[in-house]
Scaffold this active site. Sequence first.
Site, PDB file in Angstrom:
ATOM      1  N   HIS A  42     -63.476 -13.679   1.193  1.00  0.00           N
ATOM      2  CA  HIS A  42     -63.070 -15.075   1.391  1.00  0.00           C
ATOM      3  C   HIS A  42     -63.053 -15.426   2.875  1.00  0.00           C
ATOM      4  O   HIS A  42     -61.991 -15.519   3.502  1.00  0.00           O
ATOM      5  CB  HIS A  42     -61.701 -15.321   0.761  1.00  0.00           C
ATOM      6  CG  HIS A  42     -61.760 -15.441  -0.725  1.00  0.00           C
ATOM      7  ND1 HIS A  42     -60.691 -15.186  -1.552  1.00  0.00           N
ATOM      8  CD2 HIS A  42     -62.776 -15.802  -1.548  1.00  0.00           C
ATOM      9  CE1 HIS A  42     -61.046 -15.379  -2.814  1.00  0.00           C
ATOM     10  NE2 HIS A  42     -62.306 -15.739  -2.837  1.00  0.00           N
ATOM     11  N   CYS A  97     -63.554  -3.893  -4.189  1.00  0.00           N
ATOM     12  CA  CYS A  97     -62.771  -2.967  -3.360  1.00  0.00           C
ATOM     13  C   CYS A  97     -62.175  -1.880  -4.248  1.00  0.00           C
ATOM     14  O   CYS A  97     -61.614  -2.175  -5.322  1.00  0.00           O
ATOM     15  CB  CYS A  97     -61.650  -3.717  -2.647  1.00  0.00           C
ATOM     16  SG  CYS A  97     -60.582  -2.587  -1.717  1.00  0.00           S
ATOM     17  N   HIS A 125     -56.928 -17.121  -8.998  1.00  0.00           N
ATOM     18  CA  HIS A 125     -57.565 -16.355  -7.920  1.00  0.00           C
ATOM     19  C   HIS A 125     -58.569 -15.388  -8.543  1.00  0.00           C
ATOM     20  O   HIS A 125     -58.321 -14.807  -9.604  1.00  0.00           O
ATOM     21  CB  HIS A 125     -56.509 -15.594  -7.121  1.00  0.00           C
ATOM     22  CG  HIS A 125     -57.059 -14.914  -5.898  1.00  0.00           C
ATOM     23  ND1 HIS A 125     -57.682 -13.686  -5.964  1.00  0.00           N
ATOM     24  CD2 HIS A 125     -57.125 -15.306  -4.608  1.00  0.00           C
ATOM     25  CE1 HIS A 125     -58.080 -13.339  -4.746  1.00  0.00           C
ATOM     26  NE2 HIS A 125     -57.753 -14.317  -3.903  1.00  0.00           N
ATOM     27  N   GLU A 127     -59.497 -12.392  -7.915  1.00  0.00           N
ATOM     28  CA  GLU A 127     -59.041 -11.026  -8.199  1.00  0.00           C
ATOM     29  C   GLU A 127     -58.225 -10.996  -9.493  1.00  0.00           C
ATOM     30  O   GLU A 127     -58.407 -10.107 -10.343  1.00  0.00           O
ATOM     31  CB  GLU A 127     -58.204 -10.483  -7.040  1.00  0.00           C
ATOM     32  CG  GLU A 127     -57.706  -9.064  -7.322  1.00  0.00           C
ATOM     33  CD  GLU A 127     -56.730  -8.541  -6.285  1.00  0.00           C
ATOM     34  OE1 GLU A 127     -56.859  -8.898  -5.097  1.00  0.00           O
ATOM     35  OE2 GLU A 127     -55.834  -7.783  -6.675  1.00  0.00           O
ATOM     36  N   SER A 223     -58.363 -17.428   1.574  1.00  0.00           N
ATOM     37  CA  SER A 223     -58.097 -15.996   1.707  1.00  0.00           C
ATOM     38  C   SER A 223     -56.623 -15.725   1.432  1.00  0.00           C
ATOM     39  O   SER A 223     -55.750 -16.132   2.202  1.00  0.00           O
ATOM     40  CB  SER A 223     -58.469 -15.530   3.119  1.00  0.00           C
ATOM     41  OG  SER A 223     -57.861 -14.283   3.397  1.00  0.00           O
TER      42      SER A 223
HETATM   43 FE1  SF4 Z   1     -59.305  -4.077  -0.489  1.00  0.00          FE
HETATM   44 FE2  SF4 Z   1     -58.671  -6.658  -0.407  1.00  0.00          FE
HETATM   45 FE3  SF4 Z   1     -56.950  -4.830   0.497  1.00  0.00          FE
HETATM   46 FE4  SF4 Z   1     -59.144  -5.291   1.841  1.00  0.00          FE
HETATM   47  S1  SF4 Z   1     -57.498  -6.751   1.501  1.00  0.00           S
HETATM   48  S2  SF4 Z   1     -58.314  -3.246   1.344  1.00  0.00           S
HETATM   49  S3  SF4 Z   1     -60.622  -5.756   0.219  1.00  0.00           S
HETATM   50  S4  SF4 Z   1     -57.659  -5.055  -1.626  1.00  0.00           S
END
Ligand code: SF4
Length: 344
Positions: A42, A97, A125, A127, A223
């Site tokens: 983001h 991730c 969101h 995620e 974000s």
């Molecule tokens: Fe993973 Fe998101 Fe945490 Fe970054 S902010 S380590 S992409 S979960």
Amino acid sequence: MGTVLLAAPRGFCAGVDRAIETVEQALLRWGPPVYVRNQIVHNTHVVRELASRGAVFVSTLENVPEGSTVVFSAHGVAPAVYAQAEARRLNIVDATCPLVAKVHQEVRRYARHGYEIALVGHAGHEEIEGTRGEAQDRVQVVGSPEEAARLEVQDESKVVWLSQTTLAVDDVADTVRSLRARLPLLQDPPGDDICYASQNRQDAIRAIAEKCDLLLVIGSANSSNSARLAEVALRAGAGAAYLIDDASYLEDGWFAGVETIGVTAGASAPESRVGELVTDLATRGYDHVEQVETTEERIHFSLPRKLDPKRLTPGAVEQVPDPDGQTSPSASAAPLRVEEGPDG
Ligand code: SF4
């Protein structure tokens, strides 16, 4: 003369580094266009830069021609999206991730063992939509202590809470407290779902906030972890806090009476934008810069297996306890779904 306190750690986390490199490597390996479902991370600057190199960002797979390469973003996708991509014979590269993949795996495991899951996070969101999609009928998203107090479940003795990775630690604690008041038998997850990067950036902000008349967070409005940093800054005593994409968003009125400015960047925000901001602040008289580091980060995630065939031998998979005490693989070190399918 004013002072700038630079919080550290700040900026790119290991998951964002990996997601961006995944798109870059996919472009090198298969050539443009490489389709990316939603924003890879983001951040408007990151997306614009990758688009200039041949990445095509799409909100739905229907816009991706059959047989093309598609990258799934760091936020993760629901199994239904995986299935849709497979039905279209897409070359899937999953940049989810590993710390998000770990929460997906927890949802699958608890659902398999008959639990209902209170997923603390923001409905809508990406995620949360992806995580919830692992077990739609077992997961309820809980966005606040008020929602927690109203939660209805089928069996109060078999409920576990999990959370979005990028929330503010204090917000999750408040919501879980409310959940527990409503459901005294609520089970805790095996580990903290808020990722190391979100926690470290929040800790770094807390260390400087009280000294700052103004705190600037570099990051895009969508974000989650960046938005939480601005909220944490205000709660921790900053005089004012703003989330800005870059220095061009600064407003002269913010600087009246300000002596000390804190600066940080969300996990998806490039360090180059921090450098530009510091340069701009110097022209406004804030030319004494101090870095305040609360911890050192050394975490690195390997690329998805499709782009790094030497990695992730089957024996490398970590074991974590199931709710019933048995063990099953963890995705803490790598996105297991890359080649194992959505319920791998
Ligand atoms: Fe993973 Fe998101 Fe945490 Fe970054 S902010 S380590 S992409 S979960």
